[in-house]
Write a protein that holds these residues in place. Structure first.
Motif, PDB file in Angstrom:
ATOM      1  N   ASN A   1       4.826 -48.371 -28.998  1.00 59.07           N
ATOM      2  CA  ASN A   1       3.859 -47.412 -28.465  1.00 59.07           C
ATOM      3  C   ASN A   1       4.292 -45.976 -28.741  1.00 59.07           C
ATOM      4  OD1 ASN A   1       1.697 -46.358 -26.769  1.00 59.07           O
ATOM      5  ND2 ASN A   1       3.293 -45.950 -25.253  1.00 59.07           N
ATOM      6  N   THR A   2       5.602 -45.716 -28.672  1.00 54.71           N
ATOM      7  CA  THR A   2       6.098 -44.347 -28.857  1.00 54.71           C
ATOM      8  C   THR A   2       5.789 -43.870 -30.274  1.00 54.71           C
ATOM      9  OG1 THR A   2       7.905 -44.998 -27.416  1.00 54.71           O
ATOM     10  CG2 THR A   2       8.151 -42.903 -28.544  1.00 54.71           C
ATOM     11  N   GLU A   3       5.437 -42.572 -30.387  1.00 58.47           N
ATOM     12  CA  GLU A   3       5.088 -42.078 -31.726  1.00 58.47           C
ATOM     13  C   GLU A   3       5.434 -40.611 -31.855  1.00 58.47           C
ATOM     14  OE1 GLU A   3       0.957 -43.176 -31.802  1.00 58.47           O
ATOM     15  OE2 GLU A   3       0.330 -41.315 -30.878  1.00 58.47           O
TER      16      GLU A   3
ATOM     17  N   ALA B   1      18.177 -51.500 -34.513  1.00 53.37           N
ATOM     18  CA  ALA B   1      17.331 -51.077 -35.638  1.00 53.37           C
ATOM     19  C   ALA B   1      16.097 -50.333 -35.128  1.00 53.37           C
ATOM     20  CB  ALA B   1      16.927 -52.270 -36.505  1.00 53.37           C
ATOM     21  N   THR B   2      16.354 -49.283 -34.350  1.00 55.61           N
ATOM     22  CA  THR B   2      15.254 -48.498 -33.787  1.00 55.61           C
ATOM     23  C   THR B   2      14.882 -47.409 -34.796  1.00 55.61           C
ATOM     24  OG1 THR B   2      15.978 -49.011 -31.564  1.00 55.61           O
ATOM     25  CG2 THR B   2      14.581 -47.080 -31.803  1.00 55.61           C
ATOM     26  N   GLY B   3      13.655 -47.421 -35.245  1.00 56.37           N
ATOM     27  CA  GLY B   3      13.315 -46.515 -36.341  1.00 56.37           C
ATOM     28  C   GLY B   3      11.864 -46.091 -36.343  1.00 56.37           C
TER      29      GLY B   3
ATOM     30  N   PRO C   1      10.916 -40.243 -16.628  1.00 59.64           N
ATOM     31  CA  PRO C   1      11.514 -40.639 -15.342  1.00 59.64           C
ATOM     32  C   PRO C   1      11.126 -39.724 -14.185  1.00 59.64           C
ATOM     33  CG  PRO C   1      13.188 -39.721 -16.834  1.00 59.64           C
ATOM     34  CD  PRO C   1      11.950 -39.903 -17.635  1.00 59.64           C
ATOM     35  N   ASP C   2      10.987 -38.412 -14.456  1.00 58.78           N
ATOM     36  CA  ASP C   2      10.608 -37.496 -13.360  1.00 58.78           C
ATOM     37  C   ASP C   2       9.214 -37.833 -12.849  1.00 58.78           C
ATOM     38  OD1 ASP C   2      12.967 -36.054 -13.859  1.00 58.78           O
ATOM     39  OD2 ASP C   2      11.964 -34.775 -15.325  1.00 58.78           O
ATOM     40  N   TYR C   3       8.314 -38.093 -13.801  1.00 57.18           N
ATOM     41  CA  TYR C   3       6.942 -38.416 -13.411  1.00 57.18           C
ATOM     42  C   TYR C   3       6.924 -39.678 -12.539  1.00 57.18           C
ATOM     43  CZ  TYR C   3       2.247 -40.241 -13.604  1.00 57.18           C
ATOM     44  OH  TYR C   3       1.047 -40.769 -13.232  1.00 57.18           O
TER      45      TYR C   3
ATOM     46  N   SER D   1       7.381 -44.163 -33.750  1.00 61.00           N
ATOM     47  CA  SER D   1       8.797 -43.776 -33.751  1.00 61.00           C
ATOM     48  C   SER D   1       9.521 -44.528 -32.642  1.00 61.00           C
ATOM     49  CB  SER D   1       8.922 -42.268 -33.538  1.00 61.00           C
ATOM     50  OG  SER D   1       8.246 -41.878 -32.374  1.00 61.00           O
ATOM     51  N   TYR D   2      10.838 -44.452 -32.657  1.00 59.64           N
ATOM     52  CA  TYR D   2      11.656 -45.174 -31.673  1.00 59.64           C
ATOM     53  C   TYR D   2      11.187 -46.618 -31.522  1.00 59.64           C
ATOM     54  CZ  TYR D   2      13.793 -40.743 -30.255  1.00 59.64           C
ATOM     55  OH  TYR D   2      14.486 -39.562 -30.240  1.00 59.64           O
ATOM     56  N   ALA D   3      10.911 -47.243 -32.641  1.00 57.69           N
ATOM     57  CA  ALA D   3      10.423 -48.627 -32.639  1.00 57.69           C
ATOM     58  C   ALA D   3      11.613 -49.549 -32.888  1.00 57.69           C
ATOM     59  CB  ALA D   3       9.381 -48.807 -33.731  1.00 57.69           C
TER      60      ALA D   3
ATOM     61  N   THR E   1      22.535 -45.079 -23.215  1.00 55.96           N
ATOM     62  CA  THR E   1      21.408 -44.884 -24.137  1.00 55.96           C
ATOM     63  C   THR E   1      20.161 -45.604 -23.618  1.00 55.96           C
ATOM     64  OG1 THR E   1      22.994 -44.785 -25.954  1.00 55.96           O
ATOM     65  CG2 THR E   1      20.683 -45.096 -26.555  1.00 55.96           C
ATOM     66  N   TYR E   2      20.359 -46.841 -23.180  1.00 62.87           N
ATOM     67  CA  TYR E   2      19.179 -47.628 -22.771  1.00 62.87           C
ATOM     68  C   TYR E   2      18.590 -47.161 -21.426  1.00 62.87           C
ATOM     69  CZ  TYR E   2      16.119 -51.708 -22.365  1.00 62.87           C
ATOM     70  OH  TYR E   2      15.032 -52.531 -22.239  1.00 62.87           O
ATOM     71  N   LEU E   3      19.391 -46.415 -20.654  1.00 62.67           N
ATOM     72  CA  LEU E   3      18.829 -45.873 -19.399  1.00 62.67           C
ATOM     73  C   LEU E   3      17.760 -44.817 -19.675  1.00 62.67           C
ATOM     74  CD1 LEU E   3      21.932 -45.473 -17.021  1.00 62.67           C
ATOM     75  CD2 LEU E   3      20.074 -47.142 -16.821  1.00 62.67           C
ATOM     76  N   ARG E   4      17.734 -44.291 -20.906  1.00 70.45           N
ATOM     77  CA  ARG E   4      16.704 -43.268 -21.234  1.00 70.45           C
ATOM     78  C   ARG E   4      15.378 -43.958 -21.482  1.00 70.45           C
ATOM     79  NH1 ARG E   4      17.547 -40.695 -18.355  1.00 70.45           N
ATOM     80  NH2 ARG E   4      19.657 -41.231 -17.840  1.00 70.45           N
ATOM     81  N   GLN E   5      14.494 -43.816 -20.561  1.00 74.21           N
ATOM     82  CA  GLN E   5      13.164 -44.425 -20.650  1.00 74.21           C
ATOM     83  C   GLN E   5      12.113 -43.359 -20.383  1.00 74.21           C
ATOM     84  OE1 GLN E   5      12.405 -47.489 -21.665  1.00 74.21           O
ATOM     85  NE2 GLN E   5      14.564 -48.005 -21.980  1.00 74.21           N
TER      86      GLN E   5
END
Ligand SMILES: Cc1cc2nc3c(=O)[nH]c(=O)nc-3n(C[C@H](O)[C@H](O)[C@H](O)COP(=O)(O)OP(=O)(O)OC[C@H]3O[C@@H](n4cnc5c(N)ncnc54)[C@H](O)[C@@H]3O)c2cc1C
Length: 380
Positions: free
Chosen positions: A129-131, A201-203, A355-357, A152-154, A348-352
């Motif tokens: 979904n991220t782009e 392999a996040t790309g 988060p503030d929202y 992105s970040y796929a 790294t994986y804690l970044r989602q």
């Protein structure tokens, strides 16, 4: 030895024992992959052979119904186990489960049959979904459907062969599509020189010019963002993160046992605080999963609970990292120490997203609640 899941397990505990064995074997195959450009191909292969890749499908479509509401505790435990073994593998497995769950919920009967067949054939799914902004994915109609733009970040870029992507339609809404990809095509992972989660392999995926069949479409425009499913789905990555938190804690505990430093009162206090954080995360995730499974009864309440859990799990993860690093000291920063890679992966994986929202949304729900706070989620 290959552990294969029984398609009709005798009991939840026998299923979990089989799943634990399968995950342990997969994790061992994916060990030593903390490298840029690595990917846990063999580990995914074992998840496939053991039946865990098709397990999310309904029984009628060849799975064991792991995405059904009454299986939420089993799914939670499987996600926890994979995350504990390897956060990189957990991220990939969670993406696969999420894509199948969306396809089951929103796909037509024909699409479900077809994609379930592809899952049974062993395709790895994911949700992208991220782009980039600008440059995100859009869908145009000329003499058929055509994609323009990128994701992105796929994770699983170049390896996921059935990604579920979101694409903007001409009226600005977003449509889900499952796009068939050949391995290694359209993917660029050269920018993924990450602190942790290297083997995911996040790309970036460049889709421009790709023609799409109409049957790639899943559901109606904006179904992907339909609440409470969209926000509640976060409970699954929380379960994976929880596994990663437990793994950091185990490295901390093992270090104290190995070095004989566990009798020191400061070390004990830190270990006790870390254990409290691990258990807090586990309790929040269990209740978030229950809230998500029963979200129809109280959609806004379920979203708020899962959002609250996101903050709690993030805090628990950050605390467990800090406590472990302070207890182990400098040796925990050396490559090869069991703590070092686990901390980088978890941080790294804690970044989602947003988060503030998420926390502000939960706070708003609590502020506006007509009754007392303790009554908000007493049925979970
Ligand atoms: C290992 C890994 C694999 C991933 N794989 C996938 C994948 O397969 N598919 C996929 O779709 N995505 C994937 N992602 C991306 C993920 O879903 C998130 O998009 C990403 O992690 C967001 O991280 P961020 O810290 O940049 O978040 P952001 O949401 O940008 O948050 C960063 C900070 O900015 C704040 N913030 C957010 N929005 C605003 C705003 N509008 N104004 C002001 N402040 C704001 C946040 O609260 C936070 O403090 C992956 C991420 C990781 C780490």
């Amino acid at each position: 030895m290959l552990a294969t899941l029984d398609p009709t397990p005798a009991s939840p505990s026998s299923f979990l024992a089989e799943a634990e064995a399968a995950v342990a074997h997969a994790t061992s195959l994916g060990a030593n992959l903390d490298r840029h450009d690595a990917f846990p191909t063999e580990a995914i292969g074992h998840l496939r052979e053991s039946g865990l890749l098709k397990a999310p499908l309904p029984v009628a479509l060849g799975g064991i119904g792991l995405c059904e509401r009454d299986q939420v505790a089993a799914l939670r435990e499987v996600l926890f186990l994979v995350g504990r073994g390897s956060l990189a593998l957990g991220r990939l497995y969670e993406g696969h489960v999420n894509a199948l769950a969306l396809m089951i919920r929103y796909g037509s009967a024909t699409t479900r049959e077809r994609l379930a067949g592809e899952a049974r054939d062993g395709h790895l799914f994911g949700v992208w979904n991220t782009e980039p902004d600008p440059g995100g994915l859009s869908l145009t109609h000329d003499d058929g459907l055509r994609l323009e733009g990128a994701k992105s970040y796929a994770s699983g870029a170049g390896h996921v062969t059935r990604p579920l992507v979101t694409a903007r339609t001409e009226d600005g809404r977003r449509l889900m599509l499952v796009v068939p990809l050949e391995p290694g095509t359209r993917a660029d992972t050269t920018a993924w020189r990450a602190h942790g989660m290297r083997a995911t392999a996040t790309g970036t995926l460049a889709f421009s010019g790709m023609r799409i069949d109409a049957d790639a479409v899943i559901g109606a425009p904006d179904d992907y963002f339909r609440q409470p499913i969209f926000s509640c789905g976060a409970w699954r990555f929380l379960a994976v993160q929880c596994g990663g938190i437990a793994a950091v804690f185990e490295a901390h505990r093992a270090h104290l046992l190995k070095t004989g430093r566990g009798g020191d009162p400061h070390q004990r206090a830190r270990l006790g605080a870390a254990a409290t954080a691990v258990e807090t995360a586990r309790l929040f995730v269990a209740r978030a999963a229950t809230a998500a499974a029963g979200a129809e009864a109280d959609p806004e309440g379920a979203v708020a609970y899962v959002n609250l859990a996101r903050g709690a799990v993030e805090r628990a993860g950050l605390d467990v990292i800090e406590l472990a690093q302070r207890s182990v000291g400098l040796s925990g920063f050396l490559e090869g120490h069991p703590l070092e890679r686990r901390v980088r992966d978890l941080a790294t994986y804690l970044r989602q997203p947003a988060p503030d929202y998420a926390l502000a949304q939960a706070a708003g729900h609590i502020l506006d609640a007509p009754g007392p706070f303790h009554a908000l989620w007493q049925n979970l």
